[in-house]
Design a protein around this motif. Structure first.
Motif, PDB file in Angstrom:
ATOM      1  N   THR A 255       0.827  -1.208   0.000  1.00 42.40           N
ATOM      2  CA  THR A 255       0.000   0.000   0.000  1.00 42.40           C
ATOM      3  C   THR A 255       0.860   1.255   0.000  1.00 42.40           C
ATOM      4  O   THR A 255       0.607   2.212  -0.741  1.00 42.40           O
ATOM      5  N   ALA A 256       1.899   1.261   0.840  1.00 43.36           N
ATOM      6  CA  ALA A 256       2.791   2.417   0.918  1.00 43.36           C
ATOM      7  C   ALA A 256       3.508   2.643  -0.408  1.00 43.36           C
ATOM      8  O   ALA A 256       3.617   3.777  -0.895  1.00 43.36           O
ATOM      9  N   TYR A 257       3.984   1.564  -1.005  1.00 40.24           N
ATOM     10  CA  TYR A 257       4.726   1.659  -2.256  1.00 40.24           C
ATOM     11  C   TYR A 257       3.846   2.209  -3.380  1.00 40.24           C
ATOM     12  O   TYR A 257       4.222   3.143  -4.091  1.00 40.24           O
ATOM     13  N   VAL A 258       2.645   1.653  -3.531  1.00 38.37           N
ATOM     14  CA  VAL A 258       1.736   2.091  -4.596  1.00 38.37           C
ATOM     15  C   VAL A 258       1.313   3.538  -4.376  1.00 38.37           C
ATOM     16  O   VAL A 258       1.291   4.343  -5.321  1.00 38.37           O
ATOM     17  N   SER A 259       1.005   3.909  -3.139  1.00 39.60           N
ATOM     18  CA  SER A 259       0.560   5.273  -2.839  1.00 39.60           C
ATOM     19  C   SER A 259       1.652   6.293  -3.130  1.00 39.60           C
ATOM     20  O   SER A 259       1.406   7.341  -3.738  1.00 39.60           O
ATOM     21  N   ALA A 260       2.870   5.990  -2.696  1.00 38.40           N
ATOM     22  CA  ALA A 260       3.975   6.923  -2.900  1.00 38.40           C
ATOM     23  C   ALA A 260       4.307   7.068  -4.371  1.00 38.40           C
ATOM     24  O   ALA A 260       4.534   8.182  -4.869  1.00 38.40           O
ATOM     25  N   THR A 261       4.344   5.956  -5.090  1.00 36.99           N
ATOM     26  CA  THR A 261       4.673   6.007  -6.511  1.00 36.99           C
ATOM     27  C   THR A 261       3.595   6.758  -7.287  1.00 36.99           C
ATOM     28  O   THR A 261       3.900   7.597  -8.143  1.00 36.99           O
ATOM     29  N   THR A 262       2.327   6.473  -6.993  1.00 36.88           N
ATOM     30  CA  THR A 262       1.216   7.158  -7.661  1.00 36.88           C
ATOM     31  C   THR A 262       1.268   8.660  -7.388  1.00 36.88           C
ATOM     32  O   THR A 262       1.075   9.483  -8.295  1.00 36.88           O
ATOM     33  N   GLY A 263       1.536   9.034  -6.124  1.00 39.28           N
ATOM     34  CA  GLY A 263       1.612  10.448  -5.769  1.00 39.28           C
ATOM     35  C   GLY A 263       2.714  11.172  -6.518  1.00 39.28           C
ATOM     36  O   GLY A 263       2.530  12.295  -7.006  1.00 39.28           O
ATOM     37  N   ALA A 264       3.884  10.527  -6.626  1.00 40.14           N
ATOM     38  CA  ALA A 264       5.013  11.150  -7.315  1.00 40.14           C
ATOM     39  C   ALA A 264       4.735  11.313  -8.807  1.00 40.14           C
ATOM     40  O   ALA A 264       4.989  12.377  -9.391  1.00 40.14           O
ATOM     41  N   VAL A 265       4.209  10.273  -9.429  1.00 36.05           N
ATOM     42  CA  VAL A 265       3.936  10.329 -10.862  1.00 36.05           C
ATOM     43  C   VAL A 265       2.843  11.355 -11.165  1.00 36.05           C
ATOM     44  O   VAL A 265       2.968  12.155 -12.104  1.00 36.05           O
ATOM     45  N   ALA A 266       1.776  11.355 -10.354  1.00 37.14           N
ATOM     46  CA  ALA A 266       0.681  12.298 -10.572  1.00 37.14           C
ATOM     47  C   ALA A 266       1.160  13.741 -10.415  1.00 37.14           C
ATOM     48  O   ALA A 266       0.791  14.625 -11.206  1.00 37.14           O
ATOM     49  N   THR A 267       1.984  13.976  -9.403  1.00 33.21           N
ATOM     50  CA  THR A 267       2.522  15.325  -9.193  1.00 33.21           C
ATOM     51  C   THR A 267       3.396  15.758 -10.368  1.00 33.21           C
ATOM     52  O   THR A 267       3.285  16.884 -10.869  1.00 33.21           O
ATOM     53  N   ALA A 268       4.270  14.850 -10.814  1.00 29.65           N
ATOM     54  CA  ALA A 268       5.172  15.173 -11.920  1.00 29.65           C
ATOM     55  C   ALA A 268       4.396  15.471 -13.203  1.00 29.65           C
ATOM     56  O   ALA A 268       4.680  16.452 -13.904  1.00 29.65           O
ATOM     57  N   LEU A 269       3.389  14.649 -13.511  1.00 28.49           N
ATOM     58  CA  LEU A 269       2.622  14.849 -14.740  1.00 28.49           C
ATOM     59  C   LEU A 269       1.763  16.110 -14.643  1.00 28.49           C
ATOM     60  O   LEU A 269       1.624  16.847 -15.625  1.00 28.49           O
TER      61      LEU A 269
END
Length: 321
Positions: A148-162
């Motif tokens: 859960t932590a891994y998916v949430s952090a990765t999604t947050g980073a990608v969404a912010t970058a895009l």
């Protein structure tokens, strides 16, 4: 030469941790990338020296400098609370070579959406390993919580970058170069608390000045995680703010226009140079063995400490890295 005395306190770093300079010297040693080149046998030998010394057994012919070297080799590879050997890329000595490669590529390949997504994913995967490997305390974390932590952090980073990338399309190119930093800063605020969520649920060990465990505190965990988030964001600033300005200037020159293939290695090299200094200096912003006043602890723990040790006003904990 006489036998080495047993009164050297290797429970603490060699240099005074109440000063920034002392902490900086400590972390320049801890984050030394050369520690990654040590073999398994060398790591085990250092662990044996440290554990034997703590047990009152001095290795014949051991000098004080050799003892401290063994202590830092041991600390570079084994978790301070669990004693487990940390996976290679999760060690603090891997921060500079890993981050210079990943950050350099994020700053180089920031124009195309697929590369933005790929390198943000790589970065958060690496951060997840580092954050888990350098957590505070010895409480276990389940596979589900890790996922859960891994998916949430990765999604947050990608969404912010895009999201930021789309907003900067009409702005000067230099602004677009800072999108990776904004994404990394946002992701750190997500990744670190999530990867260490177990600490926020059950707390981390707090001790007295002599290291005797007094209980577990969520308040101490919150303070420690906040300090780590600040350190990580500060650590990224030089490596992600200085090279973009330099590269934006260089790419306008004929030298790089004629040799575009030099852009990526030059960017990685600039990032690496910044990280060699930023990593230990930002780790040193807060003491590794942090403290918190008893009055700021949970009421139950505070009452327990006052009942059993009424003279204690400050407790200590390992904040993690």
């Amino acid at each position: 030469m006489g036998e080495l005395p047993l009164d050297i306190n290797i429970q603490e770093p060699r240099w005074d941790q109440s000063t920034f300079l002392g902490r900086a010297r400590h972390f320049f040693t801890v984050t030394d990338p050369r520690n990654l080149l040590l073999s398994g046998a060398q790591l085990e030998a250092s662990r044996n020296i440290v554990q034997n010394y703590r047990a009152g057994v001095v290795t014949p012919g051991l000098t004080e400098d050799q003892l401290w070297r063994a202590k830092y080799v041991y600390d570079s590879a084994f978790h301070p609370d669990t004693g487990e050997k940390v996976v290679l890329i999760g060690r603090m000595s891997a921060q500079v070579p890993m981050n210079m490669t990943i950050t350099g590529c994020m700053l180089t390949f920031y124009r195309q959406t697929p590369t933005v997504v790929f390198w943000q994913w790589v970065n958060q995967s690496f951060n997840a390993i580092v954050n888990y490997s350098n957590r505070s305390g010895d409480a276990p974390i389940t596979v589900g919580q890790l996922g859960t932590a891994y998916v949430s952090a990765t999604t947050g980073a990608v969404a912010t970058a895009l999201g930021l990338k789309s907003l900067t399309k009409r702005l000067p190119p230099l602004v677009g170069r800072f999108v990776p930093f904004a994404a990394v800063a946002a992701a750190n605020c997500i990744n670190i608390p999530l990867m260490r969520q177990r600490e926020l649920q059950v707390g981390i060990p707090v001790t007295d000045e002599q290291g005797q465990r007094l209980g577990h505190s969520v308040a101490a965990a919150k303070q420690g995680i906040f300090q780590v988030v600040i350190s990580r964001i500060c650590m990224a600033i030089p490596a992600m703010a200085i090279p973009p300005v330099i590269m934006d200037t260089l790419e306008k020159k004929d030298f790089l226009k004629r040799r575009p293939w030099l852009g990526a290695p030059l960017q990685v090299g600039l990032v690496g140079f910044c990280l060699v200094f930023a990593t230990p200096l930002c780790c040193a912003l807060f003491p590794q063995r942090s403290s918190i006043h008893v009055s700021r602890l949970e009421p139950e723990l505070r009452a327990q400490i006052h009942e059993e040790n009424p003279s204690i006003e400050v407790v200590y904990y390992n904040k993690g890295l």
